[in-house]
Scaffold this motif. Structure first.
Motif, PDB file in Angstrom:
ATOM      1  N   SER A 111      89.964  92.410  16.966  1.00 30.34           N
ATOM      2  CA  SER A 111      90.724  93.063  15.900  1.00 30.34           C
ATOM      3  C   SER A 111      89.852  93.725  14.851  1.00 30.34           C
ATOM      4  O   SER A 111      90.210  94.773  14.302  1.00 30.34           O
ATOM      5  N   LEU A 112      88.714  93.111  14.526  1.00 28.88           N
ATOM      6  CA  LEU A 112      87.896  93.625  13.433  1.00 28.88           C
ATOM      7  C   LEU A 112      86.509  94.084  13.858  1.00 28.88           C
ATOM      8  O   LEU A 112      85.754  94.621  13.058  1.00 28.88           O
ATOM      9  N   ARG A 168      96.295  95.557   5.582  1.00 25.39           N
ATOM     10  CA  ARG A 168      96.316  96.959   6.010  1.00 25.39           C
ATOM     11  C   ARG A 168      97.443  97.736   5.336  1.00 25.39           C
ATOM     12  O   ARG A 168      97.293  98.914   5.003  1.00 25.39           O
ATOM     13  N   ASP A 191      89.571  98.290   8.079  1.00 19.78           N
ATOM     14  CA  ASP A 191      88.955  97.196   8.822  1.00 19.78           C
ATOM     15  C   ASP A 191      87.595  96.821   8.232  1.00 19.78           C
ATOM     16  O   ASP A 191      87.189  95.649   8.268  1.00 19.78           O
ATOM     17  N   SER A 230      86.772  93.113   7.045  1.00 20.82           N
ATOM     18  CA  SER A 230      85.626  92.380   7.578  1.00 20.82           C
ATOM     19  C   SER A 230      84.813  91.756   6.452  1.00 20.82           C
ATOM     20  O   SER A 230      84.384  90.595   6.523  1.00 20.82           O
TER      21      SER A 230
END
Length: 441
Positions: free
Chosen positions: A78-79, A109, A115, A119
């Motif tokens: 996902s990241l 989001r 992202d 993170s």
């Protein structure tokens, strides 16, 4: 001295490094510390060395992403995080409760976080994944976004201090948000002046801004300032104690641009004169000189944050394993993180290296960093590669020195003990299986 810092003028007293003996005299003779220090003052500050060393077994990583399970593969996919970083975050979260990555990621989001922002946020504040997305996170995000900052400003501020998303009261959330906003804006204008300086004198907010300005002028980076702002120890909320603690740390020669500076400031701020003197005396009883204590403190400030009980227990653990008092002192001087490790971790690692691998205690004393290596994932696997090579007669009959086996990087180890046999593909495959943990020796 403190007023000179606040007005941006250079002070010779702040520029020279004081001799350690004079620092000890200062700590003993000045009544500058809190009379009621909190026990175990830095228990919540993580130490990467001890965190890695205490782990005694591989983490059983889940790969099933269904049912909202928090997994390493989910974070990587996902990241785009590295597997190592994702594992680290997973370990921190899995010990505290059920995580809800889908809800948290979707919520961030929807508020404009990329992202890259996310993170940074989850790396610095893994607990975000176990917060209630509907109540705590939504409430705080909506409240902060209502303060009028642009999306880019809003995401930058929150990314720098993600911990504010977990705070319960909007008043506190808003206050820290404004502090961080002012610091970022002041840095961009290069004058470090902030609108909050108009706050009434003597208030907590006024103290924080004044202290932050002093630290910024000394060269403390933004990131370290932000960690102090949201620290549980309220270091930058004080006045006299903060000023006195800051002078001591600067006088000891800590580099303001290094994280050790902030850790040392937190330790000194939390400890009374009596507590400091008691700890120095305890270390002296264990074989350290006063100079040793402060030299070690400069290497690892958390050395002085350990409780007397932990210090004594650590000493007794090493002695019970056959190390002498002088060897214990030698190991701690070279690798301060040795002290304070769990007795179980120290025993397992010592017994494996000495009893199973047959290295001498003196070899361990010369390489105390081995207590910080993960036993199963690093020490055991590399040692089993060595055992396999010796069993095949490829290393002679004597063990190689401990350092080139455990202290070197994984790549260096492979080049020295595995890849040199690249003419025997079957052997290389066997050794690689041991090294990666796919097969035991």
């Amino acid at each position: 001295m403190y007023s000179l810092i606040l007005h941006g003028r250079k002070s010779l007293e702040l520029q020279k490094w004081l001799h350690l003996r004079s620092v000890v005299d200062l700590l003993r003779n000045e009544s500058a510390f809190s009379p009621n220090p909190s026990p175990n003052p830095l228990s919540s500050l993580s130490n990467s060395f001890s965190s890695a060393s205490v782990a005694a077994s591989d983490v059983n990583l889940q790969d099933d992403q269904k049912g909202n399970n928090f997994t390493v593969s989910y974070l990587v996919g996902s990241l785009g995080l590295s597997t190592k970083l994702a594992e680290s975050i997973w370990r921190k979260v899995s010990t505290e409760g059920k995580a809800n990555p889908d809800s948290v990621l979707n919520l961030l989001r929807s508020h404009g976080f990329t992202d890259s922002h996310i993170s940074t946020i989850v790396t610095n504040y893994p607990r975000l994944f176990i917060l209630d997305a509907e109540k705590t996170l939504t409430s705080n995000l909506n409240f902060l976004q209502s303060r009028g900052a642009s999306t880019s400003e809003f995401t930058e501020i929150v990314s720098n201090v993600p911990r504010i998303l977990g705070m319960r009261w909007h008043k506190a959330v808003g206050r820290y948000y404004d502090f961080v906003k002012d610091i970022i804006e002041a840095d961009k204008s290069s004058n470090y002046e902030m609108s909050c300086l108009s706050l009434p004198q003597g208030t907590c907010q006024e103290n924080i801004i004044r202290n932050v300005l002093a630290l910024r002028r000394l060269g403390v980076p933004q990131k370290l300032l932000f960690s102090l702002l949201t620290s549980n120890f309220h270091v930058v909320s004080g006045k006299e104690r903060f000023e006195e603690s800051l002078e001591k740390i600067v006088g000891m020669g800590f580099d303001p641009t290094n994280s050790k500076f902030v850790k040392a400031l937190c330790v000194v701020y939390q400890m009374s004169d009596k507590t400091t003197e008691d700890k120095v005396n305890l270390y002296r009883k264990l074989g350290f000189t006063t100079g040793d204590v402060w030299e070690i403190f400069k290497k690892n400030p958390l050395f002085m944050a350990l409780s007397e009980k932990n210090i004594q227990n650590s000493f007794e653990t090493f002695i019970s394993l056959g190390f002498s008092r002088d060897e214990f002192v030698t190991m701690v001087k070279h690798c301060p993180q040795c002290i304070g490790l769990s007795a179980e971790s120290v025993k397992k690692k010592t017994e494996f290296l000495v009893k199973e691998m047959n290295w001498s205690l003196k070899a361990v004393v010369s390489n105390p960093a081995v207590f910080g290596y993960n036993l199963e994932k690093r020490t055991v696997r590399r040692c089993y590669v060595i055992k396999a090579l010796m069993a095949k007669g490829l290393l002679g009959t004597e063990l190689p020195p401990l350092s080139p086996v455990l202290a070197v990087t994984g790549e260096a180890f492979l080049n020295k003990y595995v890849m040199k046999h690249d003419d025997d593909k079957e052997l290389v495959a066997e050794l690689m299986a041991i090294f990666t943990g796919d097969r035991a020796s």
